[in-house]
Scaffold this motif. Structure first.
Motif, PDB file in Angstrom:
ATOM      1  N   TYR A 107       0.714  -1.294   0.112  1.00 44.98           N
ATOM      2  CA  TYR A 107       0.073   0.058   0.061  1.00 44.98           C
ATOM      3  C   TYR A 107       0.881   1.248   0.007  1.00 44.98           C
ATOM      4  O   TYR A 107       1.323   1.803   0.932  1.00 44.98           O
ATOM      5  CB  TYR A 107      -0.970  -0.068   1.241  1.00 44.98           C
ATOM      6  N   ASN A 108       1.286   1.738  -1.188  1.00 46.75           N
ATOM      7  CA  ASN A 108       2.330   2.688  -1.249  1.00 46.75           C
ATOM      8  C   ASN A 108       1.968   3.864  -2.071  1.00 46.75           C
ATOM      9  O   ASN A 108       1.054   4.213  -3.039  1.00 46.75           O
ATOM     10  CB  ASN A 108       3.721   2.128  -2.043  1.00 46.75           C
ATOM     11  N   ASN A 109       2.776   4.961  -1.806  1.00 46.69           N
ATOM     12  CA  ASN A 109       2.515   6.142  -2.670  1.00 46.69           C
ATOM     13  C   ASN A 109       4.010   6.500  -3.393  1.00 46.69           C
ATOM     14  O   ASN A 109       4.807   6.543  -2.603  1.00 46.69           O
ATOM     15  CB  ASN A 109       2.241   7.301  -1.864  1.00 46.69           C
ATOM     16  N   PHE A 110       3.938   5.924  -4.744  1.00 47.55           N
ATOM     17  CA  PHE A 110       5.379   6.438  -5.230  1.00 47.55           C
ATOM     18  C   PHE A 110       4.777   6.581  -6.823  1.00 47.55           C
ATOM     19  O   PHE A 110       4.758   5.618  -7.634  1.00 47.55           O
ATOM     20  CB  PHE A 110       6.014   4.999  -5.249  1.00 47.55           C
ATOM     21  N   TYR A 111       4.392   7.919  -6.935  1.00 51.96           N
ATOM     22  CA  TYR A 111       3.832   8.372  -8.343  1.00 51.96           C
ATOM     23  C   TYR A 111       4.501   7.983  -9.547  1.00 51.96           C
ATOM     24  O   TYR A 111       3.879   8.040 -10.618  1.00 51.96           O
ATOM     25  CB  TYR A 111       3.363   9.988  -7.967  1.00 51.96           C
ATOM     26  N   GLU A 112       5.751   7.760  -9.136  1.00 46.74           N
ATOM     27  CA  GLU A 112       6.433   7.760 -10.591  1.00 46.74           C
ATOM     28  C   GLU A 112       6.235   6.434 -11.055  1.00 46.74           C
ATOM     29  O   GLU A 112       6.513   6.037 -12.433  1.00 46.74           O
ATOM     30  CB  GLU A 112       7.944   7.490 -10.098  1.00 46.74           C
ATOM     31  N   TYR A 124      10.680  14.064  -8.724  1.00 42.90           N
ATOM     32  CA  TYR A 124      10.102  14.632  -7.370  1.00 42.90           C
ATOM     33  C   TYR A 124      11.071  15.050  -6.644  1.00 42.90           C
ATOM     34  O   TYR A 124      12.096  14.509  -6.480  1.00 42.90           O
ATOM     35  CB  TYR A 124       9.464  13.047  -6.720  1.00 42.90           C
ATOM     36  N   TRP A 129      12.391   1.397  10.387  1.00 46.28           N
ATOM     37  CA  TRP A 129      13.158   1.779   9.658  1.00 46.28           C
ATOM     38  C   TRP A 129      14.667   1.169   9.863  1.00 46.28           C
ATOM     39  O   TRP A 129      14.751   1.118  10.943  1.00 46.28           O
ATOM     40  CB  TRP A 129      13.278   2.937   9.217  1.00 46.28           C
ATOM     41  N   THR A 167      15.063  13.303  -6.410  1.00 41.35           N
ATOM     42  CA  THR A 167      14.867  11.716  -6.319  1.00 41.35           C
ATOM     43  C   THR A 167      14.930  11.374  -7.824  1.00 41.35           C
ATOM     44  O   THR A 167      14.927  12.074  -8.919  1.00 41.35           O
ATOM     45  CB  THR A 167      13.616  11.259  -5.945  1.00 41.35           C
ATOM     46  N   MET A 225       1.148   4.362   9.395  1.00 38.51           N
ATOM     47  CA  MET A 225       1.566   2.967   9.723  1.00 38.51           C
ATOM     48  C   MET A 225       2.685   3.264  10.753  1.00 38.51           C
ATOM     49  O   MET A 225       3.085   4.366  11.131  1.00 38.51           O
ATOM     50  CB  MET A 225       2.153   2.691   8.462  1.00 38.51           C
ATOM     51  N   SER A 255       8.942  12.582   2.953  1.00 36.90           N
ATOM     52  CA  SER A 255      10.034  11.569   3.114  1.00 36.90           C
ATOM     53  C   SER A 255      10.289  11.190   1.563  1.00 36.90           C
ATOM     54  O   SER A 255       9.690   9.974   1.120  1.00 36.90           O
ATOM     55  CB  SER A 255       9.486  10.614   3.963  1.00 36.90           C
ATOM     56  N   ALA A 256      11.311  11.671   0.807  1.00 40.44           N
ATOM     57  CA  ALA A 256      11.463  11.497  -0.572  1.00 40.44           C
ATOM     58  C   ALA A 256      12.249  10.256  -0.793  1.00 40.44           C
ATOM     59  O   ALA A 256      13.029   9.686  -0.024  1.00 40.44           O
ATOM     60  CB  ALA A 256      12.345  12.616  -1.130  1.00 40.44           C
ATOM     61  N   LYS A 257      11.757   9.369  -1.612  1.00 37.06           N
ATOM     62  CA  LYS A 257      12.163   8.023  -2.211  1.00 37.06           C
ATOM     63  C   LYS A 257      13.181   8.079  -3.167  1.00 37.06           C
ATOM     64  O   LYS A 257      13.397   8.918  -4.038  1.00 37.06           O
ATOM     65  CB  LYS A 257      11.086   7.080  -2.510  1.00 37.06           C
ATOM     66  N   ARG A 314      16.158   6.532   0.947  1.00 35.55           N
ATOM     67  CA  ARG A 314      15.261   7.288   1.187  1.00 35.55           C
ATOM     68  C   ARG A 314      15.405   8.239   2.338  1.00 35.55           C
ATOM     69  O   ARG A 314      16.146   7.831   3.296  1.00 35.55           O
ATOM     70  CB  ARG A 314      13.869   6.917   1.074  1.00 35.55           C
ATOM     71  N   PHE A 331       4.854  12.626   2.353  1.00 35.85           N
ATOM     72  CA  PHE A 331       5.177  13.049   1.142  1.00 35.85           C
ATOM     73  C   PHE A 331       6.687  14.000   1.326  1.00 35.85           C
ATOM     74  O   PHE A 331       7.334  14.097   0.140  1.00 35.85           O
ATOM     75  CB  PHE A 331       4.327  13.822   0.375  1.00 35.85           C
ATOM     76  N   CYS A 348       0.374   9.822   6.512  1.00 37.60           N
ATOM     77  CA  CYS A 348       0.250  10.363   5.140  1.00 37.60           C
ATOM     78  C   CYS A 348      -0.717  11.594   5.162  1.00 37.60           C
ATOM     79  O   CYS A 348      -1.686  11.380   5.887  1.00 37.60           O
ATOM     80  CB  CYS A 348      -0.139   9.271   4.136  1.00 37.60           C
TER      81      CYS A 348
HETATM   82  N1  MTE Z   1       9.038   9.871  -3.155  1.00 40.86           N
HETATM   83  C1  MTE Z   1       8.907   9.649  -4.446  1.00 40.86           C
HETATM   84  N2  MTE Z   1       9.776   9.932  -5.042  1.00 40.86           N
HETATM   85  N3  MTE Z   1       7.742   9.748  -5.310  1.00 40.86           N
HETATM   86  C2  MTE Z   1       6.444   9.738  -4.506  1.00 40.86           C
HETATM   87  O1  MTE Z   1       5.425   9.686  -5.083  1.00 40.86           O
HETATM   88  N4  MTE Z   1       5.283   9.749  -2.309  1.00 40.86           N
HETATM   89  C3  MTE Z   1       5.307   9.999  -0.788  1.00 40.86           C
HETATM   90  C4  MTE Z   1       6.543   9.597   0.017  1.00 40.86           C
HETATM   91  N5  MTE Z   1       8.001   9.927  -0.972  1.00 40.86           N
HETATM   92  C5  MTE Z   1       6.661   9.739  -2.954  1.00 40.86           C
HETATM   93  C6  MTE Z   1       7.846   9.762  -2.214  1.00 40.86           C
HETATM   94  C7  MTE Z   1       4.313   9.859  -0.029  1.00 40.86           C
HETATM   95  S1  MTE Z   1       2.826  10.702  -0.439  1.00 40.86           S
HETATM   96  C8  MTE Z   1       4.375   9.176   0.946  1.00 40.86           C
HETATM   97  S2  MTE Z   1       2.966   8.955   2.000  1.00 40.86           S
HETATM   98  C9  MTE Z   1       5.525   8.135   1.232  1.00 40.86           C
HETATM   99  O2  MTE Z   1       6.517   8.448   0.490  1.00 40.86           O
HETATM  100  C10 MTE Z   1       5.009   6.766   1.468  1.00 40.86           C
HETATM  101  O3  MTE Z   1       6.077   5.918   1.577  1.00 40.86           O
HETATM  102  P1  MTE Z   1       5.860   4.374   1.723  1.00 40.86           P
HETATM  103  O4  MTE Z   1       4.938   3.979   0.440  1.00 40.86           O
HETATM  104  O5  MTE Z   1       6.940   3.828   1.815  1.00 40.86           O
HETATM  105  O6  MTE Z   1       4.698   4.134   2.886  1.00 40.86           O
END
Ligand code: MTE
Length: 320
Positions: A78-83, A191, A147, A172, A143, A236-238, A225, A234, A137
């Protein structure tokens, strides 16, 4: 407020998880409940196929929560990673093709020691710690995630920020070949996110390389990240590729796309509603779905004692 004793992060818990486990083993009521929840979470731990990451338990105040850890199966599906798309299951499905080895992070801008850091060197830079943080979020769910990483400050200190550096920008990866979501115009890519330098130097701000004792799954932002537990998720950039120290406040991808809805600070705040919904409560993922009772959202996501002083004298309604 309907919070069980086992869900409250007591001051004692700052003393360390090992000690807490001893109390739990000795049968202290509330904590024993949490032990079972933790055990449940471990039963759902991610595949041992992920490489393990050596780490110790964190000593940073506030980094240890005795709330039940969210089972890993939810955190990785259950993730947000719009890329990779906007669906919650898109990242798990589509992120697996992303190449993350080799990887490096460029540190540039207002630092005395700019340079490119290979992932191998970042992994060795400082001892890894496990930190159990709440992730809240902006969409109204949360959650609790164990980490593995170290304070971002460890890296920032080594690159020696100049006196003129006031903010840190995180860029990112934008890999058009492997990220199908980049075709959508929902955000301007790559992002990006930002923190004030003192926020970035705060010991709770984590550069994470793993979760649940293993390296990060790709949908959660492999190979590294940011995790800023008192701000909406959001921030917390991945999958970070660049860290830039700058003088002026950077515009994040979310600020560019919807400036009235997403401010630079984005501290978790139940008193400041999102333009389109309340932020007073949250749904804990893994706790019974949409019909489960909601939890009250805490100021600074429960980390006010650690970070509140960063915002002394600031109007947090205006600086949202
Ligand atoms: N980082 C990148 N590069 N792209 C993203 O879409 N989504 C953010 C954040 N980092 C995002 C991102 C959002 S909205 C949230 S809530 C968290 O990552 C989700 O982290 P998770 O999927 O590991 O729980």
């Amino acid at each position: 407020m309907n919070i069980k004793a086992s869900e409250i992060t007591s001051p004692e818990s700052y003393a360390g998880r090992r000690q807490w486990l001893q109390w739990a083993a000795s049968g202290v009521a509330g904590a024993a409940l949490a032990t079972w929840a933790q055990r449940d979470a471990l039963a759902n731990a991610p595949s041992s196929a992920w490489p393990a990451l050596n780490h110790s338990t964190s000593k940073v105040a506030g980094a240890i929560s005795i709330e039940a850890v969210t089972p890993a199966k939810h955190v990785t599906s259950y993730n947000n990673f719009y890329e990779f798309g906007m669906g919650k299951d898109d990242p798990e499905r589509y992120a697996q093709q992303l190449p993350v080895d080799p990887w490096s992070v460029e540190v540039e801008g207002l630092v005395h020691k700019p340079g490119r850091w290979a992932l191998e060197n970042l992994l060795k830079l400082s001892p890894m710690e496990e930190r159990i943080y709440r992730l809240r979020c902006v969409e109204g769910w949360s959650m609790v995630i164990p980490w593995v990483g170290y304070s971002l400050a460890e890296l920032l200190r080594r690159v020696e920020p100049m006196g003129s550096a006031k903010f840190v920008e995180f860029v990112t990866v934008a890999d058009v070949q492997h990220m199908r979501g980049l075709k959508s115009g929902v955000l301007s890519w790559p992002y990006t996110e930002g923190l004030r330098l003192d926020e970035a130097m705060h010991p709770l701000t984590l550069l994470a390389f793993g979760m649940y004792g293993h390296t990060l799954p790709k949908q959660n932002g492999a190979p590294l990240r940011l995790v800023v537990p008192w701000k909406y998720g959001f921030k917390s950039a991945k999958s970070i590729v660049k860290i830039r120290l700058v003088e002026a406040m950077p515009q994040s991808a979310w600020m560019k796309s919807a400036p009235h809805e997403y401010g630079f600070y984005s501290n978790v705040n139940p008193d400041v509603p999102h333009r389109r919904w309340s932020q007073a409560t949250e749904r804990r993922i893994g706790e019974g779905g949409l019909l489960a009772p909601k939890r009250k959202t805490e100021r600074f996501n429960g980390y006010a004692e650690q970070v509140g002083q960063l915002y002394a004298g600031m109007d947090l309604q205006r600086n949202f």
